[in-house]
Scaffold this motif. Structure first.
Motif, PDB file in Angstrom:
ATOM      1  N   GLU A 115     -59.230 -51.845 -27.235  1.00 53.99           N
ATOM      2  CA  GLU A 115     -58.637 -50.491 -26.923  1.00 53.99           C
ATOM      3  C   GLU A 115     -57.366 -50.598 -26.288  1.00 53.99           C
ATOM      4  O   GLU A 115     -56.402 -49.813 -26.458  1.00 53.99           O
ATOM      5  CB  GLU A 115     -59.795 -49.612 -26.301  1.00 53.99           C
ATOM      6  CG  GLU A 115     -60.901 -49.390 -27.156  1.00 53.99           C
ATOM      7  CD  GLU A 115     -62.168 -48.610 -26.324  1.00 53.99           C
ATOM      8  OE1 GLU A 115     -62.016 -48.668 -25.070  1.00 53.99           O
ATOM      9  OE2 GLU A 115     -63.030 -48.408 -26.754  1.00 53.99           O
ATOM     10  N   ASP A 116     -57.410 -51.682 -25.282  1.00 54.21           N
ATOM     11  CA  ASP A 116     -55.958 -51.875 -24.435  1.00 54.21           C
ATOM     12  C   ASP A 116     -54.867 -52.359 -25.605  1.00 54.21           C
ATOM     13  O   ASP A 116     -53.747 -51.657 -25.099  1.00 54.21           O
ATOM     14  CB  ASP A 116     -56.474 -52.866 -23.534  1.00 54.21           C
ATOM     15  CG  ASP A 116     -57.043 -52.278 -22.419  1.00 54.21           C
ATOM     16  OD1 ASP A 116     -57.037 -51.110 -22.279  1.00 54.21           O
ATOM     17  OD2 ASP A 116     -57.527 -53.120 -21.390  1.00 54.21           O
ATOM     18  N   LEU A 117     -55.339 -53.104 -26.631  1.00 51.94           N
ATOM     19  CA  LEU A 117     -54.430 -53.477 -27.591  1.00 51.94           C
ATOM     20  C   LEU A 117     -53.709 -52.250 -28.121  1.00 51.94           C
ATOM     21  O   LEU A 117     -52.395 -52.033 -28.479  1.00 51.94           O
ATOM     22  CB  LEU A 117     -54.807 -54.409 -28.389  1.00 51.94           C
ATOM     23  CG  LEU A 117     -53.859 -54.884 -29.407  1.00 51.94           C
ATOM     24  CD1 LEU A 117     -52.760 -55.517 -29.066  1.00 51.94           C
ATOM     25  CD2 LEU A 117     -54.549 -55.500 -30.615  1.00 51.94           C
ATOM     26  N   ARG A 121     -51.575 -51.117 -23.676  1.00 57.11           N
ATOM     27  CA  ARG A 121     -51.634 -51.669 -22.333  1.00 57.11           C
ATOM     28  C   ARG A 121     -51.647 -53.369 -22.291  1.00 57.11           C
ATOM     29  O   ARG A 121     -51.353 -53.853 -21.371  1.00 57.11           O
ATOM     30  CB  ARG A 121     -52.993 -51.431 -21.543  1.00 57.11           C
ATOM     31  CG  ARG A 121     -53.053 -49.774 -21.341  1.00 57.11           C
ATOM     32  CD  ARG A 121     -54.169 -49.342 -20.934  1.00 57.11           C
ATOM     33  NE  ARG A 121     -54.529 -49.875 -19.501  1.00 57.11           N
ATOM     34  CZ  ARG A 121     -54.313 -49.156 -18.324  1.00 57.11           C
ATOM     35  NH1 ARG A 121     -53.521 -48.065 -18.278  1.00 57.11           N
ATOM     36  NH2 ARG A 121     -54.640 -49.779 -17.193  1.00 57.11           N
ATOM     37  N   LEU A 122     -52.252 -53.956 -23.346  1.00 60.75           N
ATOM     38  CA  LEU A 122     -52.498 -55.253 -23.729  1.00 60.75           C
ATOM     39  C   LEU A 122     -51.183 -55.605 -24.672  1.00 60.75           C
ATOM     40  O   LEU A 122     -51.216 -55.179 -25.640  1.00 60.75           O
ATOM     41  CB  LEU A 122     -53.722 -55.683 -24.102  1.00 60.75           C
ATOM     42  CG  LEU A 122     -54.073 -57.193 -24.525  1.00 60.75           C
ATOM     43  CD1 LEU A 122     -53.588 -57.937 -23.322  1.00 60.75           C
ATOM     44  CD2 LEU A 122     -55.422 -57.400 -24.811  1.00 60.75           C
ATOM     45  N   GLU A 306     -55.404 -51.046 -35.926  1.00 56.13           N
ATOM     46  CA  GLU A 306     -56.209 -50.091 -35.651  1.00 56.13           C
ATOM     47  C   GLU A 306     -57.057 -49.724 -36.952  1.00 56.13           C
ATOM     48  O   GLU A 306     -58.294 -49.280 -36.680  1.00 56.13           O
ATOM     49  CB  GLU A 306     -55.099 -49.093 -35.587  1.00 56.13           C
ATOM     50  CG  GLU A 306     -55.845 -47.505 -35.362  1.00 56.13           C
ATOM     51  CD  GLU A 306     -54.659 -46.473 -35.046  1.00 56.13           C
ATOM     52  OE1 GLU A 306     -54.915 -45.348 -34.558  1.00 56.13           O
ATOM     53  OE2 GLU A 306     -53.441 -47.025 -35.142  1.00 56.13           O
ATOM     54  N   ILE A 307     -56.517 -49.791 -38.144  1.00 57.38           N
ATOM     55  CA  ILE A 307     -57.378 -49.684 -39.408  1.00 57.38           C
ATOM     56  C   ILE A 307     -58.457 -50.624 -39.419  1.00 57.38           C
ATOM     57  O   ILE A 307     -59.827 -49.996 -39.497  1.00 57.38           O
ATOM     58  CB  ILE A 307     -56.553 -49.905 -40.665  1.00 57.38           C
ATOM     59  CG1 ILE A 307     -55.382 -48.589 -40.740  1.00 57.38           C
ATOM     60  CG2 ILE A 307     -57.432 -49.701 -41.838  1.00 57.38           C
ATOM     61  CD1 ILE A 307     -54.407 -48.976 -41.708  1.00 57.38           C
ATOM     62  N   ALA A 308     -58.614 -51.846 -39.161  1.00 56.68           N
ATOM     63  CA  ALA A 308     -59.559 -52.712 -38.943  1.00 56.68           C
ATOM     64  C   ALA A 308     -60.648 -52.262 -37.946  1.00 56.68           C
ATOM     65  O   ALA A 308     -61.700 -52.371 -38.298  1.00 56.68           O
ATOM     66  CB  ALA A 308     -59.052 -54.195 -39.127  1.00 56.68           C
TER      67      ALA A 308
END
Length: 327
Positions: A115-117, A121-122, A306-308
């Motif tokens: 989620e951070d990626l 944020r990450l 995001e899709i994966a």
């Protein structure tokens, strides 16, 4: 909730001085710190940021080469690059498991990292925001990008944090094969037709700034942020960013020149008096934009993840129902 990415580094605030001094004595003695050992917040947070970025970069780094699996010039090349992509994803999963153990006191896990990626944020490594336009780029990633990674990672093979140090032992061995895979592609192109050599030179020209940026700025003044002093203090790494960059140039510049290739930098030369390579600094303002997900392929690569992540939500839900504790 406390978030490790917002922790203020560089301070022993609220640390028990006796515990901290004992911890630093262990570091100085060369002891390995384990996941359940006491550690200062600065050490834990530095490790979380470093290892999560490394792990996510392994996963994101598989995407540029994955794009070339269906376009590789032979079945043998397809199988080789597929195996490399599989290895990189495995490295990412291993490192995220190491990170997850460190995040447990904060009530966080790998799902939060993903989620951070996706939220920005990450960060992931600057080189993996770049396009792979030709087959030569696939070779360049293996030869010079993975070559740079080996120099960076072997610098931490004796890291004070035991789980990371042991993971790096395996990862570095496999990265050597990846670099040899890239070198094989580069050699084939270098010994090929004039058009193939032009494609190779063009690839090197495009990747050169990213390769110089790979190790990060020489000092905090360059970009306003540098964590190298903290990682050295805690014996997570041994060398500075610039020392690593010089080691990369020492190893690869003679090889580049031996192939009849050039780099897009007329100032590049070895200074015998200073005993180091002199080179033109890359655009560190561009570096800052790239790691803010404003690079040429940042949005496209993040969209793939995001899709994966969305399409495989059912796996996480099934594991949760079955009582699994790892999303």
């Amino acid at each position: 909730m406390y978030h490790y990415l917002e922790h203020q580094k560089g301070s022993k605030t609220n640390e028990d001085p006796i515990l901290y001094d004992n911890f630093m004595q262990r570091i100085e003695n060369g002891d390995k710190i384990e996941a359940n050992d006491w550690m200062p917040a600065e050490y834990r947070d530095t490790l979380i940021k470093l290892i999560s970025m490394h792990g996510i970069s392994e996963i994101m780094g598989a995407l540029p080469e994955k794009e070339w699996v269906p376009k590789a010039p032979s079945l043998e090349r397809k199988l080789a690059i597929m195996a490399k992509v599989q290895d990189e994803m495995g490295h990412g999963q291993l490192l995220l498991r190491v990170t997850e153990d460190l995040m447990k006191p904060y009530g966080r896990n790998r799902q939060h990292l993903m989620e951070d990626l996706l939220s920005g944020r990450l960060k992931f490594h600057n080189v993996f925001h770049m396009p792979t336009k030709t087959w030569a780029d696939a070779g360049m990633v293996g030869w010079l990008v993975d070559g740079a990674a080996i120099i960076s990672q072997t610098n931490m093979l004796d890291a004070s944090y035991g789980p990371y140090q042991r993971a790096l032992q395996r990862i570095c061995k496999e990265e050597v094969f990846h670099a040899q895979h890239g070198e094989s592609i580069i050699m084939a192109l270098a010994e090929g037709t004039e058009d193939q050599r032009k494609i190779l030179q063009d690839s090197l020209n495009r990747w050169w700034p990213s390769l110089l940026m790979f190790f990060g700025p020489a000092s905090a003044e360059t970009t306003g942020s540098s964590k190298q002093e903290i990682t050295i203090k805690y014996n997570i790494r041994k060398s500075t960013n610039e020392e690593l960059r010089q080691a990369f140039l020492d190893k690869y510049m003679p090889r580049v020149f031996s192939l009849g290739l050039t780099v897009p930098d007329e100032t590049m030369h070895y200074d015998d008096v200073q005993e180091k390579w002199i080179y033109q600094q890359p655009d560190w303002n561009e570096f800052k934009l790239i790691i803010q997900n404003k690079g040429p392929r940042s949005k496209a690569r993040l969209k793939v993840r995001e899709i994966a992540y969305s399409n495989n939500s059912w796996v996480r839900e099934a594991l949760a129902v079955a009582g699994g504790d790892r999303p």
